[in-house]
Design a protein around this motif. Structure first.
Motif, short mmCIF file in Angstrom:
data_model
loop_
_atom_site.label_atom_id
_atom_site.label_comp_id
_atom_site.label_asym_id
_atom_site.label_seq_id
_atom_site.Cartn_x
_atom_site.Cartn_y
_atom_site.Cartn_z
N ALA A 125 0.86 -1.18 0.00
CA ALA A 125 0.00 0.00 0.00
C ALA A 125 0.89 1.23 0.00
O ALA A 125 1.85 1.31 0.76
CB ALA A 125 -0.92 0.02 1.22
N SER A 126 0.58 2.18 -0.86
CA SER A 126 1.45 3.34 -1.01
C SER A 126 1.12 4.46 -0.04
O SER A 126 1.94 5.31 0.24
CB SER A 126 1.35 3.86 -2.45
N VAL A 127 -0.12 4.48 0.49
CA VAL A 127 -0.53 5.57 1.37
C VAL A 127 -0.11 5.26 2.80
O VAL A 127 -0.40 4.20 3.33
CB VAL A 127 -2.06 5.77 1.29
N GLN A 128 0.56 6.21 3.45
CA GLN A 128 1.06 5.99 4.80
C GLN A 128 0.41 6.93 5.82
O GLN A 128 0.77 6.91 6.98
CB GLN A 128 2.59 6.22 4.82
N THR A 129 -0.52 7.76 5.39
CA THR A 129 -1.16 8.70 6.31
C THR A 129 -2.21 8.00 7.16
O THR A 129 -2.70 6.93 6.81
CB THR A 129 -1.82 9.85 5.53
N ALA A 130 -2.55 8.62 8.30
CA ALA A 130 -3.57 8.07 9.19
C ALA A 130 -4.93 8.07 8.48
O ALA A 130 -5.24 9.01 7.74
CB ALA A 130 -3.64 8.87 10.48
N PRO A 131 -5.75 7.04 8.69
CA PRO A 131 -7.05 7.00 8.02
C PRO A 131 -8.01 8.04 8.58
O PRO A 131 -7.91 8.45 9.74
CB PRO A 131 -7.55 5.58 8.33
N GLN A 132 -8.93 8.46 7.75
CA GLN A 132 -9.98 9.39 8.14
C GLN A 132 -11.33 8.73 7.87
O GLN A 132 -11.47 7.95 6.94
CB GLN A 132 -9.88 10.70 7.34
N LEU A 133 -12.33 9.04 8.70
CA LEU A 133 -13.65 8.44 8.53
C LEU A 133 -14.73 9.39 9.03
O LEU A 133 -14.66 9.88 10.16
CB LEU A 133 -13.73 7.11 9.28
N GLU A 134 -15.70 9.64 8.17
CA GLU A 134 -16.86 10.44 8.53
C GLU A 134 -18.11 9.60 8.28
O GLU A 134 -18.30 9.06 7.19
CB GLU A 134 -16.93 11.70 7.66
N VAL A 135 -18.94 9.46 9.30
CA VAL A 135 -20.18 8.69 9.18
C VAL A 135 -21.30 9.66 8.85
O VAL A 135 -21.67 10.50 9.68
CB VAL A 135 -20.48 7.91 10.47
N SER A 167 -21.06 -1.33 14.33
CA SER A 167 -19.63 -1.02 14.46
C SER A 167 -19.05 -0.72 13.09
O SER A 167 -19.21 -1.51 12.14
CB SER A 167 -18.90 -2.20 15.10
N ILE A 168 -18.36 0.41 12.97
CA ILE A 168 -17.79 0.85 11.69
C ILE A 168 -16.31 1.12 11.90
O ILE A 168 -15.93 1.83 12.84
CB ILE A 168 -18.48 2.13 11.17
N SER A 169 -15.48 0.55 11.05
CA SER A 169 -14.03 0.78 11.18
C SER A 169 -13.41 0.99 9.81
O SER A 169 -13.89 0.50 8.79
CB SER A 169 -13.35 -0.40 11.88
N CYS A 170 -12.32 1.76 9.82
CA CYS A 170 -11.56 2.04 8.61
C CYS A 170 -10.09 1.95 9.00
O CYS A 170 -9.64 2.67 9.89
CB CYS A 170 -11.92 3.43 8.07
N ILE A 232 -26.21 -1.05 3.77
CA ILE A 232 -25.70 -0.53 2.50
C ILE A 232 -25.80 0.99 2.47
O ILE A 232 -24.89 1.68 1.97
CB ILE A 232 -26.47 -1.16 1.32
N HIS A 233 -26.90 1.53 3.02
CA HIS A 233 -27.07 2.98 3.09
C HIS A 233 -25.96 3.61 3.94
O HIS A 233 -25.38 4.63 3.58
CB HIS A 233 -28.45 3.31 3.68
N VAL A 234 -25.66 2.99 5.08
CA VAL A 234 -24.56 3.47 5.94
C VAL A 234 -23.26 3.52 5.13
O VAL A 234 -22.51 4.50 5.18
CB VAL A 234 -24.38 2.57 7.18
N ALA A 235 -22.99 2.43 4.39
CA ALA A 235 -21.75 2.35 3.63
C ALA A 235 -21.65 3.45 2.58
O ALA A 235 -20.60 4.07 2.40
CB ALA A 235 -21.65 0.98 2.96
N ASN A 236 -22.76 3.70 1.89
CA ASN A 236 -22.73 4.69 0.82
C ASN A 236 -22.62 6.12 1.33
O ASN A 236 -22.29 7.03 0.57
CB ASN A 236 -23.97 4.54 -0.06
N GLU A 237 -22.89 6.33 2.63
CA GLU A 237 -22.80 7.67 3.21
C GLU A 237 -21.50 7.87 3.99
O GLU A 237 -21.35 8.87 4.66
CB GLU A 237 -24.00 7.92 4.13
N LEU A 238 -20.58 6.91 3.90
CA LEU A 238 -19.29 7.07 4.58
C LEU A 238 -18.36 7.93 3.71
O LEU A 238 -18.38 7.85 2.48
CB LEU A 238 -18.63 5.71 4.82
N HIS A 239 -17.52 8.71 4.38
CA HIS A 239 -16.50 9.49 3.70
C HIS A 239 -15.15 9.16 4.33
O HIS A 239 -14.98 9.27 5.53
CB HIS A 239 -16.80 10.99 3.82
N TYR A 240 -14.19 8.74 3.49
CA TYR A 240 -12.91 8.31 4.01
C TYR A 240 -11.79 8.65 3.03
O TYR A 240 -12.04 9.08 1.93
CB TYR A 240 -12.90 6.79 4.28
#
Length: 240
Positions: A125-135, A167-170, A232-240
């Motif tokens: 994986a090329s990205v090394q930054t901390a993950p971001q997640l908006e529900v 429970s939601i994780s990224c 599925i609705h929860v998933a489609n409204e996630l921003h990461y």
């Protein structure tokens, strides 16, 4: 056996027990001294990444055990997994044919289906930054009860009526291997924001999991007593 032979046998047993006790005492003292030496040696400290991964593994284990406790209805897994694998193969072949970037990213992700689980292994994986997640959305009645983050993972946990858990994780995928419990489960493949995702039905529990388009993040949503359309609705409204 004569009385003398019995006494001789008891004596040998007692002598062996004493010797083992003395050995155990010596080993215990040596272990304590080694432990103290390691605690005072900065170079022996557990690497931060390993510590984080251990914590993440423990948290995932207990989350799965809690989910299993909610319901254990049986599913005909083998036929459904085979069907799901076929759908996934067709889906991924179509997507890969259309995009050179997706083809390169797929080489960095290996998916293996076993009898008891499905394993996602991220090679690079090329990205090394901390993950971001908006529900952006959760079903009515769910309240945020826990959230946290580190440089490897970010998570949100919600609770609804009648002990319903969401429970939601990224998490970042550099060298990550993720096991999804698919034993006696129904599995289907869907699209989340045009990205292939695996939806696992097990009793009253649902888990939706997928990797971001560049394979730098792995997103998972777990819920009990939740409708398929809602997760599925929860998933489609996630921003990461």
């Amino acid at each position: 056996m004569t009385r003398r032979e019995q006494l001789q046998e008891q004596y040998e047993d007692a002598l062996f027990a004493l010797l083992m006790d003395e050995l155990a005492t010596m080993e215990n003292q040596r272990a304590e001294e080694e432990n103290e030496r390691l605690q005072n040696d900065p170079s022996a400290a557990v690497p931060e990444d390993m510590d984080r991964r251990c914590i993440r593994l423990i948290r995932r284990h207990f989350a799965q055990r809690r989910a299993r406790a909610v319901g254990r209805s049986a599913w005909k897994a083998m036929k459904l997994v085979a069907l799901a694998a076929g759908i996934a193969a067709i889906l991924l072949t179509t997507v890969c044919a259309a995009s050179e970037t997706v083809r390169v990213n797929m080489l960095n992700l290996m998916i293996e289906v076993f009898e008891t689980n499905t394993e996602f292994r991220f090679i690079n994986a090329s990205v090394q930054t901390a993950p971001q997640l908006e529900v952006g959305w959760v079903p009515d009645g769910y309240v945020l009860t826990n959230q946290g983050s580190d440089r490897l993972e970010i998570w949100h946990e919600y609770q609804g009526a009648e002990n319903r858990i969401l429970s939601i994780s990224c998490e970042r995928t550099d060298g990550l291997t993720v096991d999804i419990d698919t034993e006696d489960a129904g599995v289907e493949y869907i699209l989340v924001k045009s990205t292939p995702a695996m939806l696992v039905h097990k009793g009253n529990n649902l888990q939706l999991a997928w990797a971001s388009k560049d394979n730098s993040l792995f997103i998972s949503i777990m819920g009990n007593e939740i409708e398929k359309e809602d997760i599925i609705h929860v998933a489609n409204e996630l921003h990461y």
